[in-house]
Design an enzyme around this catalytic site. Structure first.
Site, short mmCIF file in Angstrom:
data_model
loop_
_atom_site.label_atom_id
_atom_site.label_comp_id
_atom_site.label_asym_id
_atom_site.label_seq_id
_atom_site.Cartn_x
_atom_site.Cartn_y
_atom_site.Cartn_z
N TYR A 2 0.81 -1.23 0.00
CA TYR A 2 0.00 0.00 0.00
C TYR A 2 0.84 1.28 0.00
CZ TYR A 2 -4.54 -2.38 0.49
OH TYR A 2 -5.67 -3.13 0.28
N ASP B 164 -8.10 6.00 5.18
CA ASP B 164 -7.48 5.00 4.31
C ASP B 164 -6.45 5.69 3.44
OD1 ASP B 164 -9.05 2.90 5.20
OD2 ASP B 164 -9.89 2.42 3.22
N VAL B 165 -5.56 4.89 2.85
CA VAL B 165 -4.52 5.46 1.98
C VAL B 165 -4.82 5.26 0.50
CG1 VAL B 165 -2.99 3.42 1.81
CG2 VAL B 165 -2.01 5.73 1.79
N HIS C 24 -21.03 6.08 4.94
CA HIS C 24 -20.52 5.16 3.92
C HIS C 24 -21.26 5.43 2.60
CE1 HIS C 24 -19.43 1.48 1.88
NE2 HIS C 24 -18.78 1.01 2.91
N GLU D 67 -14.25 -1.53 10.99
CA GLU D 67 -15.44 -0.73 10.62
C GLU D 67 -16.67 -1.13 11.43
OE1 GLU D 67 -16.22 0.65 6.41
OE2 GLU D 67 -17.73 -0.94 6.57
N1 UDP Z 1 -3.74 -1.34 4.56
C1 UDP Z 1 -2.38 -1.34 4.32
N2 UDP Z 1 -1.78 -2.47 3.83
C2 UDP Z 1 -2.47 -3.60 3.56
C3 UDP Z 1 -3.86 -3.61 3.78
C4 UDP Z 1 -4.48 -2.46 4.28
O1 UDP Z 1 -1.70 -0.35 4.54
O2 UDP Z 1 -1.86 -4.59 3.12
C5 UDP Z 1 -4.36 -0.15 5.14
C6 UDP Z 1 -4.46 0.98 4.11
O3 UDP Z 1 -4.35 2.21 4.79
C7 UDP Z 1 -5.84 0.77 3.58
C8 UDP Z 1 -6.59 0.38 4.84
O4 UDP Z 1 -5.68 -0.43 5.57
O5 UDP Z 1 -6.34 1.91 2.95
C9 UDP Z 1 -7.90 -0.38 4.62
O6 UDP Z 1 -7.76 -1.41 3.67
P1 UDP Z 1 -8.39 -1.29 2.20
O7 UDP Z 1 -8.23 0.11 1.72
O8 UDP Z 1 -7.78 -2.35 1.35
O9 UDP Z 1 -9.93 -1.58 2.48
P2 UDP Z 1 -11.15 -1.18 1.50
O10 UDP Z 1 -11.17 0.31 1.38
O11 UDP Z 1 -10.91 -1.86 0.18
O12 UDP Z 1 -12.34 -1.71 2.23
C1 GAL Z 2 -17.80 -2.14 0.86
C2 GAL Z 2 -16.41 -1.71 1.26
C3 GAL Z 2 -15.98 -2.47 2.51
C4 GAL Z 2 -17.02 -2.32 3.58
C5 GAL Z 2 -18.34 -2.76 3.07
C6 GAL Z 2 -19.41 -2.63 4.13
O1 GAL Z 2 -18.29 -1.34 -0.18
O2 GAL Z 2 -15.50 -2.01 0.22
O3 GAL Z 2 -14.75 -1.97 2.95
O4 GAL Z 2 -17.09 -0.99 3.99
O5 GAL Z 2 -18.71 -2.01 1.93
O6 GAL Z 2 -20.56 -3.29 3.71
MN MN Z 3 -9.63 1.67 1.22
#
Ligand code: UDP
Ligand code: GAL
Ligand code: MN
Length: 353
Positions: free
Chosen positions: A125, A210-211, A232, A302
């Site tokens: 990431y 998030d990043v 959300h 979350e």
């Molecule tokens: N993250 C990271 N490395 C990883 C997995 C997650 O740094 O291998 C951190 C990163 O900040 C990322 C956050 O955890 O934005 C949440 O994960 P992700 O964004 O993949 O979740 P999503 O937004 O897809 O639900």
């Molecule tokens: C998705 C999202 C997940 C989680 C989920 C909750 O759209 O990628 O990170 O927030 O919704 O239902």
């Molecule tokens: Mn994310």
């Protein structure tokens, strides 16, 4: 200006006809003074003007005026009719059109507010950091004091991004975890530990995101409050039954059907350091308890955030303008601005070693 001159001209003529020259001059001087002093003031110029020096010209006293020149809030004209702008516990829901950024900037600048932005870039990431930081420089808390706290296991891969005045970046080296779920959940533990260790001393507010994101429009002090969460983008229209809360009573994150205000995102919350410390500590402890009981909440950190914010109502709620996924959801008319948007990613490729 042209209109003013015409008006002044007419005034002058009619008064001259009556032979009242001294009075006309007095009125003109007064008029011009008013015009000049107000033209110095733009909408964004909210500083209390020290004094009006008319006393030098005549016997009037020097008066101190505090000026805030901007459109009047109209009690019978709601700024948004299409969205909920306040929660039942009277917390603002922040949408474009509901706030005047000039007033807010002035208030937060007077307090010399400092803002910490925590972001985790663990393992692959780190690739998201460059765009995240570059766009934050353009849109995040511009004109305020900002510290980026970048948590990473790869400090050498943190890009050098030029930072504006009053902005700095601190790299915090932390361990990684094998499972992406653990990486995501451990953010709560890390934020609470570092809050106690240093954030409490270093900044007033924390914004935790998030990043895998980029800023594409203004995100400023309008978001700041003791405790805030973000709606959300996939659930702002849903009824509470459809929220993906943790539904198993064995989990600490359990929320019964028929309960719940909103579905908040794990990827954007914050508040005063003291409140963020309380929240992250509580969520971390709940996750430790779940682990001991052999359960993991459906949406990890979350789910716990949602439980916490149900019982500790946020003092501001950010609309989905503040975290949007354009690829997934397009651009509906109700979103006047897309401020902070997901960067498309291949989940499998980026999450696995
Ligand atoms: N993250 C990271 N490395 C990883 C997995 C997650 O740094 O291998 C951190 C990163 O900040 C990322 C956050 O955890 O934005 C949440 O994960 P992700 O964004 O993949 O979740 P999503 O937004 O897809 O639900
Ligand atoms: C998705 C999202 C997940 C989680 C989920 C909750 O759209 O990628 O990170 O927030 O919704 O239902
Ligand atoms: Mn994310």
């Amino acid at each position: 200006m042209a209109e003013l001159q015409t008006l002044a001209g007419k005034l002058k003529c009619s008064l001259l006809h009556r032979g009242t020259l001294p009075l006309a001059i007095l009125i003109l001087v007064f008029f011009c003074y008013g015009f000049l002093s107000s033209s110095r003031q733009t909408l964004g110029d909210l500083e209390a003007e020290p004094s009006v020096a008319v006393g030098k010209l005549d016997r009037w006293q020097v008066v101190t005026l505090s000026r805030m020149v901007y459109p009047q809030p109209k009690v019978l004209s709601p700024v948004r009719k299409d969205v909920l702008v306040v929660t039942p516990w009277l917390a603002p829901i922040v949408w474009e059109g509901t706030f005047n950024i000039d007033i807010l900037n002035e208030q937060f600048r007077l307090q010399n507010t400092t803002i910490g932005l925590t972001v985790f870039a663990i393992k692959k990431y780190v690739v998201f950091l460059k765009l995240f930081l570059e766009t934050a420089e353009q849109h995040f808390m511009v004109g305020h004091q900002v510290t980026y706290y970048v948590f990473t296991d790869r400090p050498a891969d943190v890009p050098q991004v030029p930072l504006g005045a009053g902005r700095r970046l601190v790299v915090l080296t932390v361990h990684s975890h094998t499972r992406w779920q653990d990486v995501s959940m451990h953010r709560m533990d890390m934020i609470s530990r570092f809050s106690e260790q240093r954030f409490l001393r270093e900044v007033d507010y924390l914004v935790c995101t998030d990043v895998d994101m980029k800023f594409r429009d203004h995100v400023g002090v309008e978001i700041l409050a003791s405790l805030f969460g973000t709606l959300h983008p996939s659930f702002y229209q849903s009824s509470r039954e459809a929220f993906t809360y943790e539904r198993r009573p064995q989990s600490q994150a359990y929320i019964a059907r028929g309960e719940g205000d909103f579905y908040y995102l794990g990827g954007f919350f914050g508040g005063s350091v003291a409140e963020v410390l309380r929240l992250t500590k509580a969520c971390h402890e709940a996750m430790v308890a779940d682990k001991a009981n052999g359960i993991e909440a459906v949406w990890h950190d979350e789910s716990h955030l949602n439980k916490y914010l149900l019982y500790h109502k946020p003092t501001k709620v950010l609309s989905p303008e503040y975290l949007w996924d354009q690829q997934l959801l397009g651009w509906p008319a109700v979103m006047k601005k897309l401020r902070f948007v997901a960067v498309p990613k291949n989940h499998q490729a980026i999450r696995n070693p």
